[in-house]
Design an enzyme around this catalytic site. Structure first.
Site, PDB file in Angstrom:
ATOM      1  N   LYS A 159       0.873  -1.183   0.000  1.00  0.00           N
ATOM      2  CA  LYS A 159       0.000   0.000   0.000  1.00  0.00           C
ATOM      3  C   LYS A 159       0.908   1.229   0.000  1.00  0.00           C
ATOM      4  O   LYS A 159       1.200   1.828   1.043  1.00  0.00           O
ATOM      5  CB  LYS A 159      -0.918  -0.036   1.222  1.00  0.00           C
ATOM      6  CG  LYS A 159      -2.081   0.948   1.160  1.00  0.00           C
ATOM      7  CD  LYS A 159      -3.096   0.653   2.247  1.00  0.00           C
ATOM      8  CE  LYS A 159      -4.138   1.747   2.372  1.00  0.00           C
ATOM      9  NZ  LYS A 159      -4.984   1.926   1.192  1.00  0.00           N
TER      10      LYS A 159
HETATM   11  N1  PPE Z   1      -7.815  -1.302  -2.839  1.00  0.00           N
HETATM   12  C1  PPE Z   1      -7.267  -0.072  -2.793  1.00  0.00           C
HETATM   13  C2  PPE Z   1      -6.558   0.449  -3.968  1.00  0.00           C
HETATM   14  C3  PPE Z   1      -7.385   0.671  -1.616  1.00  0.00           C
HETATM   15  O1  PPE Z   1      -6.838   1.884  -1.569  1.00  0.00           O
HETATM   16  C4  PPE Z   1      -8.094   0.138  -0.512  1.00  0.00           C
HETATM   17  C5  PPE Z   1      -8.246   0.932   0.751  1.00  0.00           C
HETATM   18  C6  PPE Z   1      -8.645  -1.144  -0.615  1.00  0.00           C
HETATM   19  C7  PPE Z   1      -8.476  -1.843  -1.796  1.00  0.00           C
HETATM   20  C8  PPE Z   1      -9.371  -1.799   0.518  1.00  0.00           C
HETATM   21  O2  PPE Z   1      -8.481  -2.196   1.541  1.00  0.00           O
HETATM   22  P1  PPE Z   1      -8.938  -2.280   3.074  1.00  0.00           P
HETATM   23  O3  PPE Z   1      -9.105  -0.869   3.526  1.00  0.00           O
HETATM   24  O4  PPE Z   1      -7.838  -2.984   3.765  1.00  0.00           O
HETATM   25  O5  PPE Z   1     -10.229  -3.025   3.120  1.00  0.00           O
HETATM   26  N2  PPE Z   1      -8.230   2.331   0.560  1.00  0.00           N
HETATM   27  C9  PPE Z   1      -7.920   3.179   1.673  1.00  0.00           C
HETATM   28  C10 PPE Z   1      -7.625   4.598   1.262  1.00  0.00           C
HETATM   29  C11 PPE Z   1      -8.721   5.426   0.750  1.00  0.00           C
HETATM   30  C12 PPE Z   1      -8.275   6.846   0.544  1.00  0.00           C
HETATM   31  O6  PPE Z   1      -8.942   7.582  -0.199  1.00  0.00           O
HETATM   32  O7  PPE Z   1      -7.283   7.271   1.156  1.00  0.00           O
HETATM   33  C13 PPE Z   1      -8.973   3.069   2.757  1.00  0.00           C
HETATM   34  O8  PPE Z   1     -10.064   2.581   2.516  1.00  0.00           O
HETATM   35  O9  PPE Z   1      -8.661   3.434   3.894  1.00  0.00           O
END
Ligand code: PPE
Length: 314
Positions: A159
């Site tokens: 990430k």
């Molecule tokens: N894919 C991506 C690209 C992504 O950024 C997130 C979270 C997810 C999947 C889902 O992952 P999880 O949160 O572990 O279920 N995106 C984060 C950032 C959003 C932002 O705008 O900043 C979030 O949801 O916190």
């Protein structure tokens, strides 16, 4: 949406005032995207404020760091405790949590050697990510003309800040065209994920989501939903999804710490199923929010309560 500022931000072990949490303009991360981060939430449960999957998010942070050869100068336990302390100090019952690890100020040039690894943690109140009505009504989204990064370019399981340049292209294009969010395809043309969310489809009662081979983040909400579905006896497949499977799905929804479980009601102006939140989406959503409210037993040990000083178990 502008920040709802709170009192303190944690920077490399010190609590600093929100307005003073600054970095030098010649920091490595600002020039080359050399930052990794997490996004998670603290919920005001019926037993008091609790972080959802705290240690799992910290594990993922350390995995992102490992991929990018960054040595975090704190232990996982120190990061977990810092998050809990910060929520207490800011007196928040529920909030979004953003731990950030970045290569700081020393010199420029692509080679990051010599630049210190800095850590910061901020918390703030953050409402529904895709709009106030999104969770009930569902959102209108598009398939982006931008692909997700190929697997041998920017590793999706890390990430990393730099990955979100791709996410911004997807998001800005979607908004410019009147959609709330865009879905990226991977470089083979299969469904990958939203700019900040994982994606699931429901077809004939089976839940399907792209596997880690499709340039997705290993979302913790994705993992939670898979666990809940198994509990409910719903079959879950992790496999390649062709674009057109989106249009003919019975239901489609996003998952993410920010987006939580958000139904998708149309894609490229084509209504999905009934054109509103589907029954399996609702069932999973209800279970998810009950879990987060502390209304059902924490059978996985995913809730870490904020109020009491307590050791965080892995
Ligand atoms: N894919 C991506 C690209 C992504 O950024 C997130 C979270 C997810 C999947 C889902 O992952 P999880 O949160 O572990 O279920 N995106 C984060 C950032 C959003 C932002 O705008 O900043 C979030 O949801 O916190």
């Amino acid at each position: 949406m502008a920040f709802q500022e709170c009192d303190k931000i944690w920077m490399s072990g010190k609590l600093v005032d929100w307005k003073d949490a600054k970095v030098h303009v010649l920091s490595h991360a600002l020039h080359y995207g050399s930052a990794i981060f997490e996004g998670q939430r603290c919920y005001n449960t019926k037993h008091g404020p609790a972080c959802f999957r705290l240690s799992d998010h910290t594990d993922r942070l350390f995995n992102s760091a490992k991929i990018y050869r960054m040595k975090i100068p704190f232990t996982k336990d120190e990061i977990n405790q810092a998050i809990l302390d910060l929520i207490r100090v800011n007196n928040l019952d529920s909030c979004y949590i953003r731990p950030l690890v970045y290569r700081g100020y020393n010199q420029l040039g692509v080679n990051p050697a010599g630049c210190p690894i800095e850590v910061a943690i901020a918390v703030w109140s953050w409402g529904a990510y895709l709009g106030p009505e999104a969770l009930e009504q569902g959102v209108d989204v598009c398939v982006s003309s931008w692909n997700r990064a190929a697997p041998n370019t920017f590793p999706a399981l890390a990430k990393a800040g730099a990955n979100y340049m791709s996410s911004q292209l997807i998001k800005m294009e979607a908004i410019a065209n009147g959609f709330v969010e865009g879905i990226g395809l991977d470089t083979r043309g299969h469904v990958s994920e939203g700019s900040g969310e994982n994606i699931f489809i429901v077809r004939n009662g089976v839940l399907v989501t792209p596997s880690f081979g499709s340039s997705v983040l290993s979302g913790l909400t994705r993992d939670s939903v898979i666990n809940f579905a198994h509990e409910m006896g719903i079959e879950v497949l992790e496999e390649d999804i062709p674009r057109e499977a989106l249009y003919i799905a019975d239901e489609v929804f996003f998952t993410g710490s920010a987006a939580e479980v958000t139904p998708i009601r149309s894609i490229d102006r084509i209504p999905i199923g009934s054109g509103s939140r589907g029954p399996i989406t609702k069932k999973l959503q209800d279970h998810f929010f009950k879990y987060l409210a502390g209304e059902i037993e924490d059978k996985y040990g995913w809730m870490t309560y904020v109020k009491k000083k307590q050791p965080v178990t892995a």
